[in-house]
Scaffold this active site. Structure first.
Site, mmCIF file in Angstrom:
data_model
loop_
_atom_site.group_PDB
_atom_site.id
_atom_site.type_symbol
_atom_site.label_atom_id
_atom_site.label_comp_id
_atom_site.label_asym_id
_atom_site.label_seq_id
_atom_site.Cartn_x
_atom_site.Cartn_y
_atom_site.Cartn_z
ATOM 1 N N ASP A 99 -7.984 -5.070 0.420
ATOM 2 C CA ASP A 99 -8.564 -5.892 -0.644
ATOM 3 C C ASP A 99 -8.248 -7.373 -0.518
ATOM 4 O OD1 ASP A 99 -9.696 -3.737 -2.170
ATOM 5 O OD2 ASP A 99 -7.630 -3.137 -2.521
ATOM 6 N N HIS B 176 0.856 -1.178 0.000
ATOM 7 C CA HIS B 176 0.000 0.000 0.000
ATOM 8 C C HIS B 176 0.892 1.228 0.000
ATOM 9 C CE1 HIS B 176 -3.057 2.889 1.264
ATOM 10 N NE2 HIS B 176 -3.944 2.001 0.877
HETATM 11 N N1 ACO Z 1 3.907 -7.762 -4.888
HETATM 12 C C1 ACO Z 1 5.252 -7.782 -5.105
HETATM 13 N N2 ACO Z 1 6.057 -6.709 -4.960
HETATM 14 C C2 ACO Z 1 5.484 -5.542 -4.595
HETATM 15 C C3 ACO Z 1 4.099 -5.422 -4.357
HETATM 16 C C4 ACO Z 1 3.316 -6.592 -4.513
HETATM 17 N N3 ACO Z 1 2.006 -6.548 -4.298
HETATM 18 N N4 ACO Z 1 3.803 -4.144 -4.017
HETATM 19 C C5 ACO Z 1 4.967 -3.476 -4.041
HETATM 20 N N5 ACO Z 1 5.983 -4.319 -4.381
HETATM 21 C C6 ACO Z 1 7.419 -3.983 -4.446
HETATM 22 C C7 ACO Z 1 7.724 -3.143 -5.681
HETATM 23 O O1 ACO Z 1 8.082 -3.942 -6.785
HETATM 24 C C8 ACO Z 1 8.888 -2.325 -5.165
HETATM 25 O O2 ACO Z 1 10.044 -3.150 -5.163
HETATM 26 P P1 ACO Z 1 11.517 -2.542 -5.461
HETATM 27 O O3 ACO Z 1 11.785 -1.595 -4.326
HETATM 28 O O4 ACO Z 1 12.396 -3.735 -5.473
HETATM 29 O O5 ACO Z 1 11.417 -1.843 -6.788
HETATM 30 C C9 ACO Z 1 8.523 -2.037 -3.721
HETATM 31 O O6 ACO Z 1 7.709 -3.147 -3.323
HETATM 32 C C10 ACO Z 1 7.774 -0.740 -3.509
HETATM 33 O O7 ACO Z 1 6.608 -0.751 -4.321
HETATM 34 P P2 ACO Z 1 6.018 0.519 -5.103
HETATM 35 O O8 ACO Z 1 5.315 0.050 -6.329
HETATM 36 O O9 ACO Z 1 7.079 1.559 -5.278
HETATM 37 O O10 ACO Z 1 4.983 1.069 -4.054
HETATM 38 P P3 ACO Z 1 3.801 2.036 -4.366
HETATM 39 O O11 ACO Z 1 3.518 2.740 -3.105
HETATM 40 O O12 ACO Z 1 4.054 2.868 -5.560
HETATM 41 O O13 ACO Z 1 2.622 1.012 -4.758
HETATM 42 C C11 ACO Z 1 0.727 -0.387 -4.651
HETATM 43 C C12 ACO Z 1 1.585 0.668 -3.922
HETATM 44 C C13 ACO Z 1 0.333 0.143 -6.047
HETATM 45 C C14 ACO Z 1 -0.556 -0.586 -3.854
HETATM 46 C C15 ACO Z 1 1.523 -1.678 -4.771
HETATM 47 O O14 ACO Z 1 1.883 -2.160 -3.498
HETATM 48 C C16 ACO Z 1 0.782 -2.748 -5.559
HETATM 49 O O15 ACO Z 1 0.831 -2.742 -6.783
HETATM 50 N N6 ACO Z 1 0.071 -3.677 -4.836
HETATM 51 C C17 ACO Z 1 -0.753 -4.651 -5.492
HETATM 52 C C18 ACO Z 1 -2.051 -4.033 -5.967
HETATM 53 C C19 ACO Z 1 -3.014 -3.782 -4.831
HETATM 54 O O16 ACO Z 1 -3.204 -4.589 -3.952
HETATM 55 N N7 ACO Z 1 -3.653 -2.585 -4.871
HETATM 56 C C20 ACO Z 1 -4.659 -2.200 -3.867
HETATM 57 C C21 ACO Z 1 -4.141 -1.108 -3.009
HETATM 58 S S1 ACO Z 1 -5.282 -0.749 -1.714
HETATM 59 C C22 ACO Z 1 -6.518 0.161 -2.410
HETATM 60 O O17 ACO Z 1 -6.411 0.826 -3.375
HETATM 61 C C23 ACO Z 1 -7.813 0.118 -1.758
#
Ligand code: ACO
Length: 444
Positions: A379, A321
């Site tokens: 979620d 998140h």
């Molecule tokens: N699975 C695997 N790796 C992940 C995940 C995941 N679900 N989420 C983040 N990471 C990793 C990224 O690859 C990144 O790795 P790195 O540092 O090696 O490059 C690191 O964790 C940081 O992630 P970011 O994408 O920079 O974090 P950001 O804050 O931009 O993204 C997000 C947040 C979009 C929610 C992300 O965690 C994600 O895509 N999760 C899955 C989708 C999801 O569940 N969305 C619902 C969010 S809650 C809502 O909207 C109600």
């Protein structure tokens, strides 16, 4: 028993004290004011930065940008704390009726018994839609995703009320908020019934907000619909947990759309569109699809490996998140709700739930997820609960939209009423071609 409240005190500027951040640029020094809120990080006020220095701030994805003042919701993502108007989400989820939370977000205080009764009466008397409105549904293919139907039909509400919206009028703004909260369950249930070829049911004012919605969603005109109190409680919780969540993508969209003084129904339709994506409100649908794809516990390591592989686009949906770097408190509550609902429905051994629990256990034991502070978000468990209740995955985002409508409209109202309200107009760093002369077509 009263819960101990966490200590959220932060080092705030004292009243009248001017705290500044000094910026050195081009041989000059600029003092940027620093402002404190009630809780949470202090903010650097950069509103005069461009006028005074010629510099813009650069923050794609708003990683470090506070876009507004808001008194509605507070999140401490490091500690997994979520408050609405100062009340902890755990307390609201355990004790509050969804309409109580709507009242709290709109009016800033918990209602008394009689205030809640009056509010329920007002909402009850706005819950029908215009008879002509029903025809909008017939324009959609019968297999249209209910979320597509929601974007279109909620936007269409503006066609019914366009001559009654004077957003400069306090009373008119409040009526628009009531209409949206009241009509959204009707529209959401209609989108569901339409997708199944079932007749639309009118709302009934002898039922509360959640039972009324469940009846409109699952009932048929030929027999009485009996509401299961365990399922009612679960949906009430789902709505409370999704009611508002600070300046997320869809809420920011509603605020930005509203900043141009567009009508609130169109703004909420814009919010529904922003919510749709799999990184936001579409994530609970994506979680169930992902769990189905994983299929069995022995395949979890393969998917964990894929989630960690940068060259593989697969991510563990429902994990991570932007704000929470700790367990999302809403996920913990929904995991409990899953136990309750599955127990009630005699599905204690639901394989998808078992799989989700095991996936969580393995991921939280894995360095990759621990180091990046990736925990289950809201979620991760909600879809399992909604599916057990009888909603198909395509209905998950519309249900999220139903719940979030109060947050969107309360934030819209707060934005319109802010003393320093301006049209939202971000700037950019231009990286295109440098200026060049036009070449006539014949010479190219
Ligand atoms: N699975 C695997 N790796 C992940 C995940 C995941 N679900 N989420 C983040 N990471 C990793 C990224 O690859 C990144 O790795 P790195 O540092 O090696 O490059 C690191 O964790 C940081 O992630 P970011 O994408 O920079 O974090 P950001 O804050 O931009 O993204 C997000 C947040 C979009 C929610 C992300 O965690 C994600 O895509 N999760 C899955 C989708 C999801 O569940 N969305 C619902 C969010 S809650 C809502 O909207 C109600």
């Amino acid at each position: 028993m009263k819960r101990a409240l966490p200590d959220l005190t932060v080092d705030q500027p004292a009243a009248g004290e001017k705290v500044t951040l000094v910026l050195h640029a081009d041989g000059k020094q600029y003092d940027l004011p620093v402002l404190g809120g009630t809780h949470g990080p202090k903010v650097i006020d950069v509103r005069r930065l461009y006028a005074e220095t010629g510099y813009l701030t650069y923050d794609p994805g708003f990683m470090s940008t506070a876009n507004c003042d808001s008194a509605l919701t507070f999140i401490d993502g490091e500690r997994g704390i979520l408050l609405h108007r100062g009340y902890a989400i755990e307390d609201l989820a355990a004790h509050a009726d969804f309409l109580e939370v709507c009242y709290l977000l709109l009016y800033g205080k918990l209602p008394t018994q009689s205030e809640l009764g009056d509010f329920g009466h007002v909402i009850g008397h706005h819950n029908m839609v215009h008879e002509q409105f029903r025809r909008f549904f017939e324009g959609f293919r019968r297999d249209a995703p209910p979320m597509a139907v929601m974007v279109g039909t909620v936007g269409a509400l503006s066609a019914f009320y366009h001559d009654q919206i004077d957003i400069t009028d306090t009373e008119a703004r409040m009526v628009a908020t009531h209409r949206l909260v009241a009509k959204m369950p009707t529209i959401c249930a209609m989108a569901f019934q339409y997708s199944r070829g079932q007749p639309f049911l009118y709302p009934r004012n002898d039922l509360g907000y959640v039972p009324n919605f469940l009846r409109m969603a699952f009932g048929v005109p030929v027999e009485e619909y009996v509401v299961n109190p365990v399922l009612e409680r679960a949906i009430n919780r789902f709505l409370v947990l999704h009611a508002d969540h600070e300046q997320n993508a869809s809420t920011s969209t509603v605020r930005i759309a509203g900043s141009s003084r567009a009508n609130p129904y169109a703004c909420v339709a814009a919010g529904i569109a922003a919510l749709w994506g799999p990184d936001h409100g579409g994530a609970n649908e994506a979680v169930v699809n992902m769990l189905e794809e994983i299929g069995s516990k022995d395949r979890i390591p393969l998917y964990i490996k894929r989630a960690k592989d940068r060259s593989d686009p697969f991510r563990l949906t429902g994990f991570g998140h932007r704000v929470y770097k700790n367990y999302d408190p809403r996920a913990a509550i929904l995991r409990e709700s899953c136990h309750e609902v599955l127990g009630e429905l005699g599905k204690k051994d639901e394989p998808l739930f078992e799989l989700a629990l095991e996936l969580e256990r393995i991921a939280l034991d894995d360095d990759y997820f621990v180091q990046r502070k990736l925990f289950p978000n809201v979620d991760f468990y909600s879809g399992i609960m909604l599916r057990a209740i009888g909603f198909p995955t395509t209905m998950f985002p519309p249900l999220f939209a139903l719940a979030r409508t109060i947050g969107w409209i309360a934030q819209w109202k707060e934005m319109i009423e802010a003393p320093d309200q301006h049209i939202a107009r971000p700037r950019q760093r231009y990286t295109g071609h440098p200026i060049r002369p036009y070449v006539p077509l014949a010479e190219r």
